[in-house]
Scaffold this motif. Structure first.
Motif, PDB file in Angstrom:
ATOM      1  N   GLN A  46      -3.506  -1.491  -8.076  1.00  0.00           N
ATOM      2  CA  GLN A  46      -4.469  -1.289  -6.976  1.00  0.00           C
ATOM      3  C   GLN A  46      -5.776  -2.024  -7.282  1.00  0.00           C
ATOM      4  O   GLN A  46      -6.338  -2.713  -6.447  1.00  0.00           O
ATOM      5  CB  GLN A  46      -4.779   0.188  -6.800  1.00  0.00           C
ATOM      6  N   ASP A  79      -0.026   3.294 -10.747  1.00  0.00           N
ATOM      7  CA  ASP A  79      -0.339   2.169  -9.870  1.00  0.00           C
ATOM      8  C   ASP A  79      -1.806   1.742  -9.920  1.00  0.00           C
ATOM      9  O   ASP A  79      -2.192   0.801  -9.239  1.00  0.00           O
ATOM     10  CB  ASP A  79       0.031   2.528  -8.419  1.00  0.00           C
ATOM     11  N   THR A 110      -7.031   4.341   0.257  1.00  0.00           N
ATOM     12  CA  THR A 110      -6.111   5.436  -0.057  1.00  0.00           C
ATOM     13  C   THR A 110      -6.479   6.715   0.709  1.00  0.00           C
ATOM     14  O   THR A 110      -5.606   7.360   1.285  1.00  0.00           O
ATOM     15  CB  THR A 110      -6.078   5.721  -1.570  1.00  0.00           C
ATOM     16  N   TRP A 142       2.451   2.400  -3.379  1.00  0.00           N
ATOM     17  CA  TRP A 142       1.621   3.031  -4.412  1.00  0.00           C
ATOM     18  C   TRP A 142       1.822   4.533  -4.364  1.00  0.00           C
ATOM     19  O   TRP A 142       1.848   5.142  -3.288  1.00  0.00           O
ATOM     20  CB  TRP A 142       0.137   2.703  -4.179  1.00  0.00           C
ATOM     21  N   ARG A 177     -11.111   0.865  -2.613  1.00  0.00           N
ATOM     22  CA  ARG A 177      -9.857   1.540  -2.981  1.00  0.00           C
ATOM     23  C   ARG A 177      -9.845   2.955  -2.395  1.00  0.00           C
ATOM     24  O   ARG A 177      -8.843   3.429  -1.890  1.00  0.00           O
ATOM     25  CB  ARG A 177      -9.798   1.594  -4.505  1.00  0.00           C
ATOM     26  N   PHE A 221       0.845  -1.208   0.000  1.00  0.00           N
ATOM     27  CA  PHE A 221       0.000   0.000   0.000  1.00  0.00           C
ATOM     28  C   PHE A 221       0.879   1.258   0.000  1.00  0.00           C
ATOM     29  O   PHE A 221       0.593   2.237  -0.674  1.00  0.00           O
ATOM     30  CB  PHE A 221      -0.933   0.033   1.218  1.00  0.00           C
TER      31      PHE A 221
END
Ligand code: HEM
Length: 421
Positions: free
Chosen positions: A206, A202, A254, A179, A250, A176
């Motif tokens: 992902q 990325d 993030t 990214w 996602r 993680f």
């Protein structure tokens, strides 16, 4: 309303600032002040973009989601076509776009689906684990008496918190963190072509990672947030909607990790820069929440987000046409005339949490703010308990400059020394 500040950061007129530029990225506050003084609703030269520098104008946007839309992808015909074609047959969802790119009524449906993540009882029940994680991270470097706080502590605590709360595997944290975390949908307009390429780089990885995680949970459900979101979606729509779930998970992964890392790094930098404030919070831990709130105000980790204008309108006496973008400059609103002496960092400032715009506002107010506040509080308490007498490592001034991104506030790196306990 508090009297306006007499402080003046703006040493030059608005016309002499270019934006975005290395100067404004290093410190946007003089630019914001010039804007508030001369054109608080400022049309970006040669573009259909309007920057809003005052709290009251931003509040107007929050109050009118029917005019100011989060469907910012509509401005890009190719992307709009793809998203609009994604309406799942028979679903209450209109499209597969993520929460922050949704408007009412589907926004409420999508937001409700994520409420399990921010249940206060659930966050409280995870506090012990978060303390353990923070202490273990510090155990890894305490013997050295020095640390690069952003990469060795803040980034890792933030990503491991989301793993703990949502159910992503903590052993994948380095994936993680690898990214690229440069921009967002909102920020992309102001990235250089190189940054934009990196941001997209990325995406496929992902996507593949999250799809694999969803497939694994469908096969073997667990007692976690990821499973809950998948099962709720299937119960609601009758069948698995993979693109929607992938985008949503996602976004949680993030949105939840980089922002809080910026907060944890920044609060320590600000406290070291203001030794009187550091001394106060060291002496009295009850001031920790105030220090977090004031850091969020003083250096909003996300400086702005945007909306697409769906109908001709007017803000602060300026006509804004349909099809324009408005940019809500939270970093500027957090230092406008609402505040007394806004350019002073004061951890005992009254009413900061109520007036702070660091989490946005209205229906899109940050979903994860209870997580960010809990993590900020725990993270700072543990740093103050264990990293005694924190101070900047000599010769690292350049690294403390802001990252090369006008939307985000965080030093490139924060090397500090401390007395190990
Ligand atoms: C210090 C930490 C954080 C800051 C400064 C921050 C900032 C923001 C801001 C300004 C917005 C509003 C965007 C807009 O109105 O255009 C937002 C929305 C959002 N944030 Fe955060 N955030 C933080 C932490 C988190 C965390 C930990 C999560 C974890 C899940 C999260 C998830 C989200 C989501 C899903 C949205 C979209 C909400 C919606 O559109 O309804 N954020 N955040």
């Amino acid at each position: 309303m508090a009297p306006s500040s007499q402080s003046s950061l703006a040493a030059k007129p608005l016309s002499e600032f270019s934006f975005p530029s290395p100067e404004v990225t290093a410190s946007p506050y003089p630019f914001y002040e010039a804007m508030r003084a001369e054109a608080p609703v400022y049309k970006y030269p040669d573009r259909n973009d309007y920057l809003l520098a005052r709290r009251e104008d931003i509040l107007f946007v929050f109050q009118h989601p029917e005019i100011f839309s989060n469907l910012t992808y509509l401005a890009d015909p190719a992307q709009a076509g793809r998203v609009l074609a994604s309406k799942p047959p028979g679903s209450v969802l209109l499209t597969n776009s993520v929460l922050s790119q949704s408007d009412p009524p589907e926004h409420a449906v999508k937001r409700r689906a994520l409420r399990g993540l921010i249940n206060p009882r659930y966050i409280h029940s995870c506090e012990q684990s978060l303390r353990r994680i923070a202490n273990e991270l510090i155990d890894g470097f305490i013997h050295r008496g020095e640390v690069e706080l952003r990469s060795e502590f803040a980034d890792k605590l933030a990503v491991l918190t989301i793993c703990e709360l949502a159910g992503f595997p903590p052993e994948d944290r380095d994936i993680f963190l690898s990214w690229h975390r440069i921009g967002t949908g909102h920020g992309a307009r102001f990235l250089t072509p190189e940054q934009r390429a990196l941001q997209g780089k990325d995406g496929p990885e992902q996507q593949a990672y999250i799809e694999k995680t969803i497939a694994a949970r469908v096969k073997e459900p667990r007692d976690d947030f990821i499973t809950e979101v998948i099962q709720d979606q299937i119960a609601r729509d009758g069948e698995l909607n993979l693109p929607y779930l992938t985008g949503t998970l996602r976004q949680i992964l993030t949105a939840g990790n980089e922002t809080t890392s910026r907060l944890l790094t920044t609060v320590m930098k600000l406290l070291i820069e203001h030794p009187d404030q550091l001394a106060k919070v060291v002496a009295n831990r009850d001031l920790v929440p105030g220090a977090i709130d004031e850091a969020l105000r003083f250096e909003a980790p996300t400086q702005w987000t945007s909306r697409l204008v769906m109908a001709d309108t007017e803000i602060g006496g300026v006509q804004i046409p349909k099809g324009a973008f408005v940019f809500m400059l939270y970093g500027s609103a957090n230092r406008d005339e609402t505040w007394t002496d806004p350019d002073r960092f004061d951890i005992e400032r009254p009413a900061v949490r109520e007036l702070n715009m660091a989490f946005g506002g209205g229906i899109h107010r940050c979903l994860g703010s209870p997580i960010a506040l809990a993590e900020g509080r725990l993270g700072l308490e543990i740093m103050l308990d264990r990293l005694k007498n924190p101070r900047f490592a000599p010769g690292c001034e350049d690294e403390r400059e802001n990252i090369d991104n006008f939307q985000k506030r965080v030093p490139k790196a924060l090397h500090i020394l401390f007395d190990a306990q």
